[in-house]
Enzyme design. Structure first.
Site, mmCIF file in Angstrom:
data_model
loop_
_atom_site.group_PDB
_atom_site.id
_atom_site.type_symbol
_atom_site.label_atom_id
_atom_site.label_comp_id
_atom_site.label_asym_id
_atom_site.label_seq_id
_atom_site.Cartn_x
_atom_site.Cartn_y
_atom_site.Cartn_z
ATOM 1 N N GLY A 96 18.326 71.617 45.963
ATOM 2 C CA GLY A 96 19.147 72.409 46.872
ATOM 3 C C GLY A 96 20.382 73.041 46.262
ATOM 4 O O GLY A 96 21.230 73.587 46.985
ATOM 5 N N THR A 97 20.490 73.023 44.944
ATOM 6 C CA THR A 97 21.679 73.624 44.308
ATOM 7 C C THR A 97 21.790 75.114 44.628
ATOM 8 O O THR A 97 22.883 75.614 44.912
ATOM 9 C CB THR A 97 21.666 73.463 42.767
ATOM 10 O OG1 THR A 97 20.386 73.878 42.285
ATOM 11 C CG2 THR A 97 21.934 72.040 42.351
ATOM 12 N N GLY A 98 20.644 75.807 44.577
ATOM 13 C CA GLY A 98 20.661 77.259 44.802
ATOM 14 C C GLY A 98 21.099 77.600 46.215
ATOM 15 O O GLY A 98 21.937 78.496 46.430
ATOM 16 N N LYS A 129 21.877 83.244 38.304
ATOM 17 C CA LYS A 129 22.340 81.876 38.060
ATOM 18 C C LYS A 129 21.720 81.322 36.777
ATOM 19 O O LYS A 129 20.590 81.643 36.450
ATOM 20 C CB LYS A 129 21.946 80.980 39.240
ATOM 21 C CG LYS A 129 22.539 81.419 40.559
ATOM 22 C CD LYS A 129 21.949 80.658 41.735
ATOM 23 C CE LYS A 129 20.499 81.005 41.975
ATOM 24 N NZ LYS A 129 19.955 80.403 43.215
HETATM 25 N N1 LIG Z 1 22.676 70.603 35.680
HETATM 26 C C1 LIG Z 1 23.601 71.423 36.176
HETATM 27 N N2 LIG Z 1 24.915 71.217 35.899
HETATM 28 C C2 LIG Z 1 25.874 72.050 36.391
HETATM 29 N N3 LIG Z 1 25.596 73.124 37.164
HETATM 30 C C3 LIG Z 1 24.307 73.383 37.484
HETATM 31 C C4 LIG Z 1 23.243 72.558 36.996
HETATM 32 N N4 LIG Z 1 22.055 73.048 37.488
HETATM 33 C C5 LIG Z 1 22.385 74.120 38.238
HETATM 34 N N5 LIG Z 1 23.732 74.344 38.218
HETATM 35 C C6 LIG Z 1 24.454 75.397 38.944
HETATM 36 O O1 LIG Z 1 24.008 75.357 40.296
HETATM 37 C C7 LIG Z 1 23.920 76.674 40.842
HETATM 38 C C8 LIG Z 1 22.487 76.916 41.311
HETATM 39 O O2 LIG Z 1 21.723 77.262 40.170
HETATM 40 P P1 LIG Z 1 20.156 77.060 39.970
HETATM 41 O O3 LIG Z 1 19.784 77.996 38.864
HETATM 42 O O4 LIG Z 1 19.872 75.604 39.784
HETATM 43 O O5 LIG Z 1 19.612 77.510 41.352
HETATM 44 P P2 LIG Z 1 18.164 77.376 41.981
HETATM 45 O O6 LIG Z 1 17.159 77.216 40.912
HETATM 46 O O7 LIG Z 1 18.010 78.543 42.883
HETATM 47 O O8 LIG Z 1 18.249 76.043 42.833
HETATM 48 P P3 LIG Z 1 17.184 75.454 43.929
HETATM 49 O O9 LIG Z 1 15.931 76.268 43.828
HETATM 50 O O10 LIG Z 1 17.001 74.019 43.619
HETATM 51 O O11 LIG Z 1 17.853 75.567 45.259
HETATM 52 C C9 LIG Z 1 24.415 77.611 39.742
HETATM 53 O O12 LIG Z 1 25.796 77.824 39.903
HETATM 54 C C10 LIG Z 1 24.129 76.822 38.484
HETATM 55 O O13 LIG Z 1 24.927 77.243 37.397
HETATM 56 C C1 LIG Z 2 13.439 75.050 53.173
HETATM 57 C C2 LIG Z 2 13.797 75.245 51.745
HETATM 58 N N1 LIG Z 2 14.481 76.360 51.393
HETATM 59 C C3 LIG Z 2 14.833 76.556 50.103
HETATM 60 C C4 LIG Z 2 14.483 75.634 49.117
HETATM 61 C C5 LIG Z 2 14.838 75.921 47.665
HETATM 62 O O1 LIG Z 2 15.539 74.957 47.077
HETATM 63 C C6 LIG Z 2 13.777 74.473 49.528
HETATM 64 N N2 LIG Z 2 13.408 73.525 48.628
HETATM 65 N N3 LIG Z 2 13.448 74.312 50.834
#
Ligand SMILES: Nc1ncnc2c1ncn2[C@@H]1O[C@H](COP(=O)(O)OP(=O)(O)OP(=O)(O)O)[C@@H](O)[C@H]1O
Ligand SMILES: Cc1ncc(CO)c(N)n1
Length: 270
Positions: free
Chosen positions: A209-211, A174
């Site tokens: 929570g995007t991931g 991502k």
């Molecule tokens: N500012 C943003 N605008 C548009 N899309 C975004 C943005 N930030 C993240 N994304 C998208 O959201 C999804 C999750 O990506 P990200 O790299 O943020 O995951 P993450 O770091 O594992 O998230 P988290 O740890 O908060 O759950 C991907 O599809 C990414 O492209």
């Molecule tokens: C419980 C839990 N799982 C995953 C993440 C990652 O975003 C978080 N912040 N909290």
């Protein structure tokens, strides 16, 4: 036909990430959601105030309860916390012969709190990645799993190749953490070719929570029998809508809007 998905992950009391994000996303995409909790976190938009892991036995029991009665068309893992929990989860995935497994290798919460013990990274590589259909690291997670430093898209492609060699069938790296440019680019590798999923980068601090949400959307689509390519495309649209219409709640990094995609696209289901 009722499609069912199981999430094996931690609870986020704040409701934006973890089990809560997964279940909301499954529901929004018309899939029946089930859960096996690995840990309870005391968490909100400001950070993680406490982490309380469950015993590996408690995790195993929940998975067995689901598997021996309801069954699951797709399974997702999120926060797994320890090597012991990872081993138990891998053993259960094997026992129940679950093929559609999405591993979101959650390591560190956005505020910096560790959600996976450092020594558990190896367990993730040894036991779980070889069973995964899809793995969805962000850039720092891909670095921790491969030992590579990822700066360019070439680096990212190399990291994807290494993850594929660990036995995962589809690697999604991502681009949320790559903060250059107007677009976010998520890369998908299937062992032969790369594809790219792009979206407009939204200027917002509300990305808690995007991931989890993105990986849960992939899991829901796989539960319906979609291909990985289709599932990632829907997940990208789902997360784009969720980030574009954030709710503005809490005093820190707020959650995304899990119902935005449905409001934009109408009823969803099969
Ligand atoms: N500012 C943003 N605008 C548009 N899309 C975004 C943005 N930030 C993240 N994304 C998208 O959201 C999804 C999750 O990506 P990200 O790299 O943020 O995951 P993450 O770091 O594992 O998230 P988290 O740890 O908060 O759950 C991907 O599809 C990414 O492209
Ligand atoms: C419980 C839990 N799982 C995953 C993440 C990652 O975003 C978080 N912040 N909290």
């Amino acid at each position: 036909m009722v499609y069912k998905a199981l999430t094996i992950a931690g609870s986020d009391s704040g409701g934006g990430a973890g089990i809560q994000a997964d279940l909301k996303t499954f529901q929004e995409l018309g899939v029946f959601g089930m859960s096996a909790l690995t840990a309870v976190t005391a968490q909100n938009t400001l950070g993680v105030q406490g982490v309380y892991p469950l015993s590996p036995e408690a995790v195993a029991k929940q998975i067995e309860s689901v598997a021996t009665d309801l069954g699951a068309d797709a399974v997702k893992t999120g926060m797994l916390f320890s090597a012991e929990i990872i081993e138990v989860v891998a053993a259960k995935v094997k026992q129940f012969d679950w093929d559609r497994l999405v591993v979101d290798p959650v390591m560190i919460a956005k505020g910096g709190a560790p959600l996976l013990q450092e020594e558990a990274v190896n367990a993730l590589k040894t036991y779980l990645l070889p069973l995964a259909m899809v793995v969805t690291p962000n850039i720092p997670e891909a670095e921790a799993l491969t030992g590579l430093m990822i700066r360019t898209m070439d680096d990212r492609r190399e990291a994807a190749r290494r993850l594929y060699e660990m036995g995962v069938r589809y690697v999604v790296i991502k681009g949320g953490h790559d903060d250059d440019g107007e677009e976010t680019v998520d890369l998908l590798y299937n062992g032969r070719e790369f594809s790219y999923f792009t979206g407009k980068r939204i200027e917002t601090k509300h990305t808690h929570g995007t991931g989890c949400t993105f990986a849960a959307a992939i899991t829901a689509e796989l539960a319906k029998g979609k291909t990985v390519q289709e599932a990632v495309q829907t997940a990208k649209s789902f997360i784009q809508a969720a980030i574009s219409h954030t709710l503005g709640i809490g005093h820190g990094h707020g959650p995304t809007n899990h119902w935005a995609y449905r409001e934009k696209n109408g009823a969803v289901g099969e």
